[in-house]
Design a protein around this motif. Structure first.
Motif, mmCIF file in Angstrom:
data_model
loop_
_atom_site.group_PDB
_atom_site.id
_atom_site.type_symbol
_atom_site.label_atom_id
_atom_site.label_comp_id
_atom_site.label_asym_id
_atom_site.label_seq_id
_atom_site.Cartn_x
_atom_site.Cartn_y
_atom_site.Cartn_z
ATOM 1 N N VAL A 65 0.837 -1.199 0.000
ATOM 2 C CA VAL A 65 0.000 0.000 0.000
ATOM 3 C C VAL A 65 0.872 1.249 0.000
ATOM 4 O O VAL A 65 0.536 2.249 -0.648
ATOM 5 C CB VAL A 65 -0.985 -0.005 1.187
ATOM 6 N N SER A 66 1.983 1.197 0.683
ATOM 7 C CA SER A 66 2.898 2.336 0.705
ATOM 8 C C SER A 66 3.403 2.656 -0.703
ATOM 9 O O SER A 66 3.459 3.824 -1.103
ATOM 10 C CB SER A 66 4.071 2.035 1.639
ATOM 11 N N ARG A 67 3.767 1.635 -1.468
ATOM 12 C CA ARG A 67 4.205 1.846 -2.860
ATOM 13 C C ARG A 67 3.066 2.419 -3.706
ATOM 14 O O ARG A 67 3.265 3.339 -4.497
ATOM 15 C CB ARG A 67 4.690 0.535 -3.489
ATOM 16 N N GLN A 68 1.873 1.869 -3.529
ATOM 17 C CA GLN A 68 0.727 2.353 -4.287
ATOM 18 C C GLN A 68 0.407 3.803 -3.923
ATOM 19 O O GLN A 68 0.124 4.623 -4.798
ATOM 20 C CB GLN A 68 -0.500 1.458 -4.044
ATOM 21 N N ALA A 69 0.489 4.116 -2.647
ATOM 22 C CA ALA A 69 0.228 5.479 -2.181
ATOM 23 C C ALA A 69 1.288 6.442 -2.704
ATOM 24 O O ALA A 69 0.967 7.577 -3.093
ATOM 25 C CB ALA A 69 0.175 5.513 -0.659
ATOM 26 N N ALA A 70 2.531 5.998 -2.734
ATOM 27 C CA ALA A 70 3.611 6.847 -3.251
ATOM 28 C C ALA A 70 3.373 7.172 -4.728
ATOM 29 O O ALA A 70 3.603 8.305 -5.168
ATOM 30 C CB ALA A 70 4.960 6.163 -3.066
ATOM 31 N N ALA A 71 2.893 6.196 -5.486
ATOM 32 C CA ALA A 71 2.585 6.432 -6.902
ATOM 33 C C ALA A 71 1.449 7.447 -7.041
ATOM 34 O O ALA A 71 1.496 8.335 -7.899
ATOM 35 C CB ALA A 71 2.223 5.119 -7.591
ATOM 36 N N LEU A 72 0.445 7.334 -6.188
ATOM 37 C CA LEU A 72 -0.665 8.298 -6.214
ATOM 38 C C LEU A 72 -0.189 9.692 -5.836
ATOM 39 O O LEU A 72 -0.611 10.691 -6.423
ATOM 40 C CB LEU A 72 -1.784 7.853 -5.261
ATOM 41 N N GLU A 73 0.693 9.763 -4.857
ATOM 42 C CA GLU A 73 1.232 11.055 -4.428
ATOM 43 C C GLU A 73 2.082 11.676 -5.540
ATOM 44 O O GLU A 73 1.986 12.880 -5.809
ATOM 45 C CB GLU A 73 2.059 10.871 -3.160
ATOM 46 N N GLN A 74 2.879 10.864 -6.192
ATOM 47 C CA GLN A 74 3.732 11.351 -7.280
ATOM 48 C C GLN A 74 2.894 11.920 -8.429
ATOM 49 O O GLN A 74 3.284 12.904 -9.058
ATOM 50 C CB GLN A 74 4.617 10.213 -7.790
ATOM 51 N N LYS A 75 1.736 11.342 -8.677
ATOM 52 C CA LYS A 75 0.849 11.819 -9.747
ATOM 53 C C LYS A 75 0.009 13.018 -9.304
ATOM 54 O O LYS A 75 -0.709 13.592 -10.111
ATOM 55 C CB LYS A 75 -0.065 10.686 -10.214
ATOM 56 N N GLY A 76 0.077 13.337 -8.025
ATOM 57 C CA GLY A 76 -0.683 14.473 -7.513
ATOM 58 C C GLY A 76 -2.118 14.141 -7.143
ATOM 59 O O GLY A 76 -2.941 15.030 -6.973
ATOM 60 N N TYR A 77 -2.440 12.859 -6.986
ATOM 61 C CA TYR A 77 -3.808 12.429 -6.669
ATOM 62 C C TYR A 77 -4.098 12.451 -5.174
ATOM 63 O O TYR A 77 -5.249 12.558 -4.769
ATOM 64 C CB TYR A 77 -4.083 11.029 -7.206
ATOM 65 N N VAL A 78 -3.053 12.310 -4.360
ATOM 66 C CA VAL A 78 -3.202 12.393 -2.907
ATOM 67 C C VAL A 78 -2.068 13.233 -2.352
ATOM 68 O O VAL A 78 -1.045 13.440 -3.012
ATOM 69 C CB VAL A 78 -3.194 10.999 -2.210
ATOM 70 N N GLU A 79 -2.278 13.730 -1.145
ATOM 71 C CA GLU A 79 -1.221 14.458 -0.441
ATOM 72 C C GLU A 79 -1.169 13.956 0.991
ATOM 73 O O GLU A 79 -2.162 13.464 1.520
ATOM 74 C CB GLU A 79 -1.465 15.963 -0.490
ATOM 75 N N ARG A 80 0.003 14.085 1.575
ATOM 76 C CA ARG A 80 0.199 13.662 2.960
ATOM 77 C C ARG A 80 -0.246 14.776 3.904
ATOM 78 O O ARG A 80 0.116 15.927 3.716
ATOM 79 C CB ARG A 80 1.659 13.359 3.235
ATOM 80 N N ILE A 81 -0.984 14.389 4.910
ATOM 81 C CA ILE A 81 -1.414 15.307 5.959
ATOM 82 C C ILE A 81 -0.756 14.831 7.255
ATOM 83 O O ILE A 81 -1.015 13.714 7.698
ATOM 84 C CB ILE A 81 -2.961 15.289 6.121
ATOM 85 N N PRO A 82 0.114 15.655 7.858
ATOM 86 C CA PRO A 82 0.802 15.216 9.080
ATOM 87 C C PRO A 82 -0.170 14.968 10.228
ATOM 88 O O PRO A 82 -1.187 15.658 10.361
ATOM 89 C CB PRO A 82 1.729 16.381 9.419
ATOM 90 N N ASN A 83 0.168 13.991 11.044
ATOM 91 C CA ASN A 83 -0.607 13.692 12.241
ATOM 92 C C ASN A 83 -0.096 14.615 13.348
ATOM 93 O O ASN A 83 1.071 14.545 13.721
ATOM 94 C CB ASN A 83 -0.413 12.223 12.630
#
Length: 140
Positions: A65-83
């Motif tokens: 999931v981390s790899r999949q999420a990184a790909a989504l982040e790289q494409k600009g589809y998701v962003e990280r929100i700090p806890n």
């Protein structure tokens, strides 16, 4: 259990998987793949989520999931929100671009499935949907 019924289900599932895979590789819909669509669907439906929670939801390794999420982040589809409680942790939130791509992909999938089932009576479509849902829940 009825052996013939189980044999029929086993064979039909194998055929279904083959056909879905064949269609998705020959006639790609939009810019998302299945894993991206499912992650974005989960985030859209349930709000921002951490990688561990997403991995738990889909019964996958955190690294996958981390790899999949990184790909989504790289494409600009998701962003990280700090806890705010733990500076090392973060949640993934869908971006406007991600939401547009998700909605377009979902609409294209809806249209394809609608076309495939257009000759089915409404009652059979409802039953099929409920049985698929029940079947998918058995994997939990």
């Amino acid at each position: 259990m009825d052996k013939l019924a189980l044999e029929t289900i086993e064979l039909e599932l194998a055929i279904l998987i083959r056909r879905v895979t064949s269609i998705s590789t020959q006639k790609k819909i939009g810019k998302l793949d299945r894993s991206a669509y499912l992650l974005l669907h989960q985030i859209t439906s349930h709000g921002s989520s951490g990688v561990k929670a997403l991995a738990d939801e889909f019964h996958l390794d955190i690294s996958t999931v981390s790899r999949q999420a990184a790909a989504l982040e790289q494409k600009g589809y998701v962003e990280r929100i700090p806890n705010p409680m733990d500076g090392r942790a973060y949640a993934l939130q869908i971006t406007e671009l991600g939401l547009r791509e998700f909605k377009a992909y979902k609409q294209a999938r809806f249209e394809r499935i609608s076309e495939l089932l257009k000759e089915w009576p409404e009652e059979e479509r409802k039953i099929f949907g409920e049985l698929l849902k029940k079947f998918n829940r058995t994997f939990v």
